[in-house]
Motif scaffolding. Structure first.
Motif: not given
Length: 220
Positions: A47-51, A57-58, A63-65, A83-84
């Motif tokens: 998980l990347e927070v602040g994607v 992320a790539v 990876v979910f952002g 993403v969300v």
């Protein structure tokens, strides 16, 4: 967040900076530093927070952002990142969902760093790792960013920059601790960026922090 916020209104402009001559070199160094940790400690769902626009992320699969701003997420989706829209302090995931959580130059911009790190800890598997890529206040670049903040820079005016030691104390208060620390861009911004290898930093015996520091963090 409103459209007047720079993370909304300047998303495309911000993303294009990475394609500039200087931006490419800086990105390559930062990406090399991040990948060193991703490859060693991130095996499954990340998980990347602040994607943001998905530039980091790539660097890995699965990876979910999440990001609180909508406009950069549109660009991240174009890069194939699921993403969300969500705030770092309230992640829409179950406990222990991810093997790795990443924050790449995100933590200075969250509303509450303690809640943010505790949320990351909550959604992290017991043996999982957090990767933080950051510019610290006691680096040459950090002092430049702090000066820009005082002058009302559209992005940095929103930031709260931390010293390396202060951040270590915050981690401890959140039940987290650093395992490995790497750095790159040692002379930036007072010299033009050049491609260089990320070097491990001795957390107990260092003098000057490089511009970009990447940390592997675990629960304690």
């Amino acid at each position: 967040m409103t459209m007047s916020d720079p993370f909304e209104s300047c998303a495309a402009e911000y993303d294009r900076w990475y394609d500039s001559e200087k931006g490419k070199t800086i990105y390559e160094n930062e990406a090399r530093c991040i990948k060193k940790l991703i490859e060693s400690c991130c095996k499954d769902k990340i998980l990347e927070v602040g994607v943001g626009t998905g530039r980091f992320a790539v660097l890995s699969k699965n990876v979910f952002g999440v990001d609180r701003a909508f406009s950069p997420l549109e660009i991240a989706k174009q890069r194939g990142i699921p993403v969300v829209q969500a705030k770092a302090e309230s992640l829409p995931f179950r406990d222990k969902t991810f093997s790795c959580v990443m924050f790449i130059v995100t933590l200075p911009f969250v509303e509450n760093i303690y809640l943010t790190l505790k949320e990351a800890k909550r959604v992290l598997e017991d043996e999982g790792r957090i990767i933080v890529g950051e510019v610290f206040l006691d680096s040459k670049l950090g002092s430049v960013y702090e000066e820009k903040k005082t002058k009302g820079h559209p992005f940095y005016r929103l930031a709260k920059f931390y010293s390396f030691t202060e951040f270590q104390k915050i981690l401890y208060q959140c039940g987290l601790k650093s395992e490995k620390v790497f750095g790159t861009l040692k002379e930036y911004p007072f010299q033009n960026p050049e491609c260089e290898e990320a070097e491990e930093i001795d957390m107990k015996n260092f003098s000057d922090l490089p511009a970009f520091v990447c940390m592997e963090i675990k629960k304690w």
